[in-house]
Design an enzyme around this catalytic site. Structure first.
Site, PDB file in Angstrom:
ATOM      1  CE  LYS A  16     -12.428   1.088   1.229  1.00 26.14           C
ATOM      2  NZ  LYS A  16     -11.915   2.130   2.105  1.00 26.14           N
TER       3      LYS A  16
ATOM      4  CD  GLU B  64      -3.312  -0.446   2.020  1.00 27.08           C
ATOM      5  OE1 GLU B  64      -4.432  -0.921   1.806  1.00 27.08           O
ATOM      6  OE2 GLU B  64      -3.054   0.206   3.044  1.00 27.08           O
TER       7      GLU B  64
ATOM      8  CG  HIS C 166       9.307 -29.397  -0.177  1.00 26.48           C
ATOM      9  ND1 HIS C 166       9.957 -30.576  -0.480  1.00 26.48           N
ATOM     10  CD2 HIS C 166       9.979 -28.860   0.876  1.00 26.48           C
ATOM     11  CE1 HIS C 166      10.964 -30.752   0.370  1.00 26.48           C
ATOM     12  NE2 HIS C 166      10.992 -29.726   1.208  1.00 26.48           N
TER      13      HIS C 166
HETATM   14  O1  PA5 Z   1      -3.475   1.109   5.856  1.00 25.15           O
HETATM   15  C1  PA5 Z   1      -4.594   1.511   5.679  1.00 25.15           C
HETATM   16  O2  PA5 Z   1      -4.900   2.718   5.837  1.00 25.15           O
HETATM   17  C2  PA5 Z   1      -5.731   0.581   5.293  1.00 25.15           C
HETATM   18  O3  PA5 Z   1      -5.291  -0.708   5.072  1.00 25.15           O
HETATM   19  C3  PA5 Z   1      -6.777   0.554   6.391  1.00 25.15           C
HETATM   20  O4  PA5 Z   1      -6.175   0.101   7.572  1.00 25.15           O
HETATM   21  C4  PA5 Z   1      -7.957  -0.342   6.008  1.00 25.15           C
HETATM   22  O5  PA5 Z   1      -8.489   0.032   4.781  1.00 25.15           O
HETATM   23  C5  PA5 Z   1      -9.033  -0.263   7.087  1.00 25.15           C
HETATM   24  O6  PA5 Z   1      -9.444   1.044   7.247  1.00 25.15           O
HETATM   25  P1  PA5 Z   1     -10.248   1.512   8.520  1.00 25.15           P
HETATM   26  O7  PA5 Z   1      -9.398   1.326   9.702  1.00 25.15           O
HETATM   27  O8  PA5 Z   1     -10.567   2.959   8.259  1.00 25.15           O
HETATM   28  O9  PA5 Z   1     -11.495   0.666   8.569  1.00 25.15           O
END
Ligand code: PA5
Length: 443
Positions: A420, A285, A306
Site C-alpha cells: 500500500k 493473514e 486432473h
Molecule cells: O482481515 C483484514 O483485516 C483485511 O483483510 C481487511 O478486511 C481488508 O484489508 C479490507 O480492509 P477494510 O475493511 O478496512 O477496507
C-alpha cells in the site's frame, strides 16, 4: 452439532502420544484467548459474537435486507479481503456458485472493489445499466483504496440514474462506528450505516453486519447461521482432549514442525471454492508473519485431481490436506441405465453422483495418504446456513489457537501495509513524496 474431525488419515504421520504431548499447548493457547490477555486481544470480539451480538443492529440488517430485495434487481457489494470474502463464501456455500443465474426472488449479487481491474469494473457497470441497483460499501478502516475507488464510481452511477436523493436510499455503508473517511462521508451524505464492531477484525467479521447484510439479501436464513455458530462455540470453546477444534490446531502444528509447511483445503463441490478463499485469507493473514506460518492453499476435487492432483500425489512432500467432507449434497442426481451400455458405464446405473463423489473422496484419501500426504478430514452435515455458521466458528477458533501456538499475533496484518505504501507513493499521494523518489530510482 455436525462439525467433527476425522483423523483416520493422519494416523500414519502423527502418533497419539504426540497429540497428548502437545495438548497442554493447545489448551494454554485457548485459555490465553479466553482471558483476553494474549497478543491482539483487542480483536477477540468474534469469540462471543454468536451469543452476544447487537440485537438492534441485527434487526436493522434484516429490515434493510428486505428493503434492498424489494428495491433492486442487482445488488453490488463493494469491499476487499475480510470485507467481502465471508459474504461471498456464504452465498456460494448455502445457495450456489451459480447463485446469480438461479436467483428468482432475490437480487443478483455482484462483488466490486476487490480488484483494481478496469475491465472488471466496466463490465459491472454494463451489467447494471438497465437494472435497478443498490450498493453496499463495506470497509472497516474506511480508507482502503480498492473499495474507495469502486464506491466513488458506483456512487456517481447511482446519482446519475436516480438523482442524489434517490441514490441516498440505495446506498448502504458498513464501516467503523465512529472513525474513518467512509463514516464521515456517510454521515454527511445521510446514508444508512451499519457497524463493524471495534473488537472484530476484517477476516473474523463474516457474522457481523459485514457479512450478514449481503447474506440476508441473498435470502439466506441468518438466524440459522448465527445459531450454527453458537452451537460450535458451545462445543469447542472449552478445554478437553475430546475437543476437535483443539485437535485440528494441534495436528496442524505437529505437521508444520515436521516440515509440512503447506496446507491445502480440499472441497468436492464447486460451491466450496469461495469458502476456501475465505479460509485462505483467515489462515494466511493470521499466521503468515515473523518469518513463520503454514502457507494456505486450496483445490476443488475431482476437477483439480486432473491438474494439481499429480503434484499432490507425487511432488515435494511438504504438504498436508484438510478435506471438507460435506455428508449430504444439496441435490440428488442418479446415473441412468442404458440398455446398449456402449460407454460401459452400466456398473454405475442407479448410483447417485453424491455416492460416486464420496467414493472418489475415499479413493483419494487413501491414495494421498499412501503417497505421503497426511489428510485431516473435517466433517459437516450439509451446506445449510447452520452448517456454514458451525464451520466458520470452528475455523476461526482453530485459527486463533493455532496462531497463539505458533507464537504470532493472529489478529494483525502488518505485511499488508508494504504494498500500500509503495502504491500510494508511486501514485503521488500527498505525504509520500520522499518514498516516491526512492522507489522511482529503483524502477
Ligand atoms: O482481515 C483484514 O483485516 C483485511 O483483510 C481487511 O478486511 C481488508 O484489508 C479490507 O480492509 P477494510 O475493511 O478496512 O477496507
Amino acid at each position: 452439532m455436525s462439525v467433527k474431525l476425522n483423523d483416520s488419515f493422519t494416523r500414519g504421520f502423527v502418533k497419539e502420544s504426540e497429540l497428548e504431548y502437545i495438548a497442554p499447548q493447545a489448551e494454554a493457547a485457548l485459555s490465553l484467548l479466553k482471558s483476553k490477555k494474549g497478543p491482539g486481544s483487542d480483536f477477540v470480539g468474534w469469540v462471543d459474537l454468536p451469543v452476544s451480538y447487537d440485537r438492534d443492529e441485527y434487526a436493522r440488517v434484516k429490515d434493510a435486507a428486505l428493503r434492498i430485495r424489494s428495491m433492486c434487481s442487482v445488488f453490488i457489494v463493494i469491499g476487499i479481503g475480510g470485507s467481502y470474502l465471508g459474504a461471498r463464501a456464504a452465498i456460494e456455500f448455502v445457495k450456489s456458485n451459480n447463485y446469480n443465474a438461479l436467483a428468482k426472488n432475490t437480487p443478483k449479487i455482484y462483488f466490486a472493489g476487490n480488484t483494481i481491474s478496469p475491465s472488471a469494473l466496466a463490465e459491472l457497470l454494463e451489467i447494471c445499466r438497465d437494472e435497478d441497483v443498490c450498493v453496499n460499501v463495506i470497509s472497516k478502516s474506511g480508507t482502503t483504496t480498492e473499495p474507495a475507488v469502486a464506491f466513488r464510481i458506483f456512487r456517481g452511477f447511482l446519482e446519475e440514474k436516480y438523482g442524489i436523493e434517490g441514490a441516498k436510499k440505495r446506498i448502504f455503508v458498513t464501516t467503523d462506528r465512529a472513525r474513518g473517511t467512509l463514516k464521515a462521508f456517510a454521515d454527511r451524505a445521510g446514508y444508512e450505516t451499519f457497524v463493524v464492531p471495534d473488537d472484530i477484525g476484517g477476516r473474523y467479521s463474516v457474522l457481523t453486519s459485514v457479512g450478514l447484510l449481503p447474506i440476508a439479501v441473498a435470502g439466506i436464513d441468518i438466524d440459522a447461521m448465527m445459531s450454527g455458530a453458537a452451537t460450535s462455540r458451545d462445543a469447542f470453546l472449552r478445554e478437553g482432549s475430546d475437543n476437535d477444534c483443539l485437535r485440528y490446531a494441534s495436528l496442524r502444528n505437529i505437521l508444520y514442525r515436521k516440515g509440512k509447511t503447506t496446507e491445502i483445503l480440499v472441497g468436492y463441490e464447486p460451491s466450496l471454492a469461495l469458502f476456501a478463499e475465505w479460509w485462505k485469507q483467515l489462515y494466511g493473514e493470521s499466521e503468515g508473519k515473523d518469518g513463520k506460518g503454514i502457507y494456505p492453499s486450496s483445490v476443488m476435487f475431482s476437477t483439480d485431481l486432473h491438474s494439481l492432483g499429480q503434484y499432490i500425489q507425487d511432488g515435494l512432500r511438504n504438504i498436508f490436506e484438510t478435506v471438507l467432507d460435506i455428508k449430504t449434497p444439496a441435490a440428488t442426481v442418479t446415473v441412468p441405465h442404458d440398455p446398449d451400455n456402449i460407454d460401459g458405464l452400466n456398473f454405475l446405473s442407479g448410483r447417485t453422483l453424491g455416492d460416486i463423489n464420496r467414493t472418489a473422496m475415499m479413493g483419494t484419501l487413501i491414495a494421498h495418504a499412501d503417497g505421503g500426504v497426511p489428510n485431516i478430514v473435517i466433517e459437516a452435515n450439509d451446506t445449510s446456513a447452520g452448517s456454514f455458521g458451525e464451520l466458520v466458528y470452528f475455523f476461526e477458533l482453530a485459527c486463533a489457537v493455532s496462531g497463539y501456538m505458533l507464537g504470532v499475533n493472529p489478529f494483525d496484518q502488518p505485511g499488508v501495509e508494504a504494498y500500500k505504501k509503495n502504491m500510494f507513493a508511486l501514485l503521488g499521494k500527498p505525504g509520500y513524496e520522499e518514498l516516491r523518489d526512492t522507489l522511482q530510482k529503483r524502477l
